[in-house]
Design a protein around this motif. Structure first.
Motif, PDB file in Angstrom:
ATOM      1  N   LEU A  60       0.854  -1.188   0.000  1.00 16.20           N
ATOM      2  CA  LEU A  60       0.000   0.000   0.000  1.00 16.20           C
ATOM      3  C   LEU A  60       0.885   1.231   0.000  1.00 16.20           C
ATOM      4  O   LEU A  60       1.868   1.297   0.762  1.00 16.20           O
ATOM      5  CB  LEU A  60      -0.914   0.035   1.233  1.00 16.20           C
ATOM      6  N   GLY A  61       0.555   2.203  -0.830  1.00 15.93           N
ATOM      7  CA  GLY A  61       1.365   3.415  -0.887  1.00 15.93           C
ATOM      8  C   GLY A  61       0.614   4.571  -1.519  1.00 15.93           C
ATOM      9  O   GLY A  61      -0.563   4.458  -1.900  1.00 15.93           O
ATOM     10  N   MET A  62       1.295   5.689  -1.641  1.00 21.29           N
ATOM     11  CA  MET A  62       0.722   6.903  -2.216  1.00 21.29           C
ATOM     12  C   MET A  62       1.747   7.560  -3.127  1.00 21.29           C
ATOM     13  O   MET A  62       2.956   7.471  -2.874  1.00 21.29           O
ATOM     14  CB  MET A  62       0.342   7.901  -1.105  1.00 21.29           C
ATOM     15  N   LEU A  80       4.389  14.394  -3.523  1.00 18.49           N
ATOM     16  CA  LEU A  80       5.340  15.381  -4.036  1.00 18.49           C
ATOM     17  C   LEU A  80       6.389  15.630  -2.976  1.00 18.49           C
ATOM     18  O   LEU A  80       6.080  16.043  -1.858  1.00 18.49           O
ATOM     19  CB  LEU A  80       4.609  16.690  -4.376  1.00 18.49           C
ATOM     20  N   ARG A  81       7.653  15.331  -3.311  1.00  9.72           N
ATOM     21  CA  ARG A  81       8.760  15.533  -2.379  1.00  9.72           C
ATOM     22  C   ARG A  81       9.832  16.360  -3.061  1.00  9.72           C
ATOM     23  O   ARG A  81      10.339  15.977  -4.114  1.00  9.72           O
ATOM     24  CB  ARG A  81       9.370  14.190  -1.959  1.00  9.72           C
ATOM     25  N   GLY A  82      10.168  17.486  -2.465  1.00 11.67           N
ATOM     26  CA  GLY A  82      11.202  18.331  -3.038  1.00 11.67           C
ATOM     27  C   GLY A  82      10.885  18.763  -4.458  1.00 11.67           C
ATOM     28  O   GLY A  82      11.785  18.908  -5.284  1.00 11.67           O
ATOM     29  N   GLY A  83       9.613  18.926  -4.737  1.00  8.59           N
ATOM     30  CA  GLY A  83       9.202  19.341  -6.071  1.00  8.59           C
ATOM     31  C   GLY A  83       9.142  18.221  -7.090  1.00  8.59           C
ATOM     32  O   GLY A  83       8.851  18.462  -8.261  1.00  8.59           O
ATOM     33  N   GLU A  84       9.389  16.961  -6.666  1.00  7.09           N
ATOM     34  CA  GLU A  84       9.360  15.835  -7.583  1.00  7.09           C
ATOM     35  C   GLU A  84       8.353  14.785  -7.111  1.00  7.09           C
ATOM     36  O   GLU A  84       8.173  14.572  -5.914  1.00  7.09           O
ATOM     37  CB  GLU A  84      10.746  15.197  -7.692  1.00  7.09           C
ATOM     38  N   ASP A  85       7.714  14.145  -8.094  1.00  7.33           N
ATOM     39  CA  ASP A  85       6.780  13.069  -7.771  1.00  7.33           C
ATOM     40  C   ASP A  85       7.549  11.846  -7.272  1.00  7.33           C
ATOM     41  O   ASP A  85       8.576  11.475  -7.832  1.00  7.33           O
ATOM     42  CB  ASP A  85       5.964  12.689  -9.010  1.00  7.33           C
ATOM     43  N   SER A  86       7.047  11.204  -6.231  1.00 10.48           N
ATOM     44  CA  SER A  86       7.684   9.997  -5.708  1.00 10.48           C
ATOM     45  C   SER A  86       6.626   9.109  -5.067  1.00 10.48           C
ATOM     46  O   SER A  86       5.506   9.545  -4.790  1.00 10.48           O
ATOM     47  CB  SER A  86       8.780  10.330  -4.690  1.00 10.48           C
ATOM     48  N   TYR A 105       5.407   6.869  -1.887  1.00  4.61           N
ATOM     49  CA  TYR A 105       5.585   6.767  -0.439  1.00  4.61           C
ATOM     50  C   TYR A 105       4.923   5.484   0.043  1.00  4.61           C
ATOM     51  O   TYR A 105       3.712   5.290  -0.098  1.00  4.61           O
ATOM     52  CB  TYR A 105       4.961   7.974   0.262  1.00  4.61           C
ATOM     53  N   ALA A 106       5.731   4.565   0.600  1.00  5.74           N
ATOM     54  CA  ALA A 106       5.222   3.271   1.063  1.00  5.74           C
ATOM     55  C   ALA A 106       4.494   3.427   2.396  1.00  5.74           C
ATOM     56  O   ALA A 106       5.020   4.042   3.331  1.00  5.74           O
ATOM     57  CB  ALA A 106       6.363   2.277   1.198  1.00  5.74           C
ATOM     58  N   LEU A 107       3.309   2.868   2.482  1.00  4.53           N
ATOM     59  CA  LEU A 107       2.537   2.868   3.715  1.00  4.53           C
ATOM     60  C   LEU A 107       2.648   1.525   4.440  1.00  4.53           C
ATOM     61  O   LEU A 107       3.012   1.468   5.603  1.00  4.53           O
ATOM     62  CB  LEU A 107       1.062   3.181   3.418  1.00  4.53           C
ATOM     63  N   GLU A 150       1.591  11.852   8.384  1.00  2.00           N
ATOM     64  CA  GLU A 150       0.910  13.113   8.110  1.00  2.00           C
ATOM     65  C   GLU A 150       1.314  13.607   6.732  1.00  2.00           C
ATOM     66  O   GLU A 150       2.465  13.437   6.309  1.00  2.00           O
ATOM     67  CB  GLU A 150       1.260  14.152   9.182  1.00  2.00           C
ATOM     68  N   PHE A 151       0.369  14.208   6.026  1.00  2.00           N
ATOM     69  CA  PHE A 151       0.637  14.710   4.682  1.00  2.00           C
ATOM     70  C   PHE A 151      -0.297  15.871   4.375  1.00  2.00           C
ATOM     71  O   PHE A 151      -1.298  16.091   5.065  1.00  2.00           O
ATOM     72  CB  PHE A 151       0.467  13.591   3.647  1.00  2.00           C
TER      73      PHE A 151
END
Length: 421
Positions: free
Chosen positions: A310-312, A315-321, A323-325, A340-341
């Motif tokens: 499961l993940g999402m 946007l991190r540092g202006g780049e798409d990535s 994120y593993a949940l 938190e997001f």
């Protein structure tokens, strides 16, 4: 065992304990944190006698407790009151009468486990333990809870405690054997207590990471004959490439199954012994402490493990990535996450479910109804995930606002996700 891994700082001389626990008998293996194959403790010096009875005995006249073989001797001599089936008793939660007194069944299980660790040497068991891995035949939420309570009562000086099923221990053991033994499928045939059970391990090398499945089959009242065993082995191996087979359990003592053994040895490596599960528990605990390269390439999907990632997309540092949940392979009752997001915009976001069973990934949209309208990236959400079963995810979401500009409403939303259709 862990030669490819870096050492835990200041811990290289400490040990990992693999504890095989059943109602009938138990067994202890151990290894150093910094490497080496696990060793199994023998209850008779100089002999390969690894099992000891899972029993306690109490001498009321001296208020003294004994465990294992000594407990049986005390009971047989009439000096002690025997307490058997300690794991089952702990699972029932009913108090246990021993003579004129009653005791907590979980406390009795803890007493047995702590006393039996003295087989390692008391100083080693108390002061040198880096991790304890307890393995039982079948692991579920209730069993894990009882084992956790028992270990807590034992007051070991370690925070690294793990629980594993026999199926997972088989997987962990095989991954640390020469690769040619598990290039094809691998088979464990366990004969214990008048019951025959098989575990068949298969790797799906078309996935990344490689998915490993262990199929379990139980033959509750097998005829103890060469012909009957031959039939089971033929069924397990027919039309399959089985590279190795392991015969475990006291039922395989003697030479009553020669035709079956000859069949099994045709093109396969065959081993007989009784310490596969406790050694596998050591390997599994080592992987959890310091994942090795081989552990990163494979994932075990057991009966009670999470079957999907499961993940999402964030946007991190202006780049798409990504994120593993939650990651596939963990026991569902141990899987939880809080994070938190910020919402990019609007009142919704998506969770990506990626099954490791060959099915297609899917995105599930989560809508936060009645969330106040705010600017882009001006809503902070706290999300908590937990599992109610191996397939059902419970999600709780809370609005934390955005500082003084958009005060938190602390509104709460509850969602359910089904990971398998």
């Amino acid at each position: 065992m862990f030669l490819e891994k870096g050492n835990l700082p200041g811990r290289k001389n400490r040990i990992i304990i693999g504890y095989d626990l059943s109602d009938e008998h138990s067994q202890i293996s151990f290894c150093r944190v910094d490497g080496g194959e696990p060793e199994t403790v023998s209850v008779v010096e100089g002999e390969e006698q690894y099992d000891f009875p899972t029993v306690l005995a109490r001498r009321p006249d001296m208020n003294q407790w004994f465990f294992g073989r000594e407990a049986r001797r005390e009971a047989e001599s009439g000096n002690g009151i025997l307490v058997e089936h300690l794991l089952t008793l702990a699972l029932t939660e009913e108090t246990v009468a021993v003579g004129t007194e009653t005791f907590s069944p979980v406390a009795l299980l803890a007493l047995f486990m702590k006393r039996s660790l003295s087989l390692l040497g008391m100083d080693r068991a108390v002061e040198e333990t880096e991790a304890l891995a307890v393995t039982v035949e079948s692991l579920d939420q209730r069993t894990a809870q009882v084992l956790a309570e028992a270990v807590s009562i034992m007051q070991l000086q370690t925070e690294h405690v793990f629980f594993q099923s026999y199926g997972e221990c088989f997987y962990q053991y095989m991954l640390h054997q020469p690769r040619e033994l598990w290039l094809g499928q691998s088979l464990v045939c366990e004969y214990e207590g008048g019951r025959l059970k098989t575990y068949r391990m298969e790797c799906n090398r078309r996935t990344t990471p490689v998915v490993v499945l262990v199929e379990e089959r139980v033959y509750p009242d097998p005829e103890k004959s060469d012909k009957a065993l031959f039939s089971v082995l033929e069924e397990s191996c027919k039309s399959r490439v089985v590279s190795s087979a392991y015969l475990v359990g006291t039922g395989f003592e003697g030479d009553w199954y020669q035709d079956s053994l000859r069949y099994l040895c045709r093109g396969r490596r065959v081993f007989r012994g009784n310490n596969l599960y406790s050694k596998g528990a050591c390997y599994g605990a080592g992987e959890r402490l310091q994942p090795g390269e081989i552990g990163k390439q494979y994932v075990f999907l057991g009966r009670d493990t999470l079957k999907a990632n499961l993940g999402m997309n964030v946007l991190r540092g202006g780049e798409d990535s990504y994120y593993a949940l939650l990651n596939a392979g963990v026991e569902w009752y141990e899987a939880n996450k809080q994070c938190e997001f910020y919402l990019e915009s609007g009142n919704s976001f998506s969770i990506i479910i990626t099954p490791l069973t060959g099915k297609e990934s899917k995105e599930v949209e989560i809508i936060l109804n009645d969330l106040p309208v705010r600017s882009e990236r001006a809503t902070r959400i706290r999300m908590t995930l937990s599992l109610e079963s191996e397939s059902d995810v419970a999600i709780t979401l809370e609005d934390l606002g955005f500082g003084e500009i958009y005060p938190a409403t602390h509104m709460i939303w509850h969602e359910k996700l089904r990971m398998t259709d």
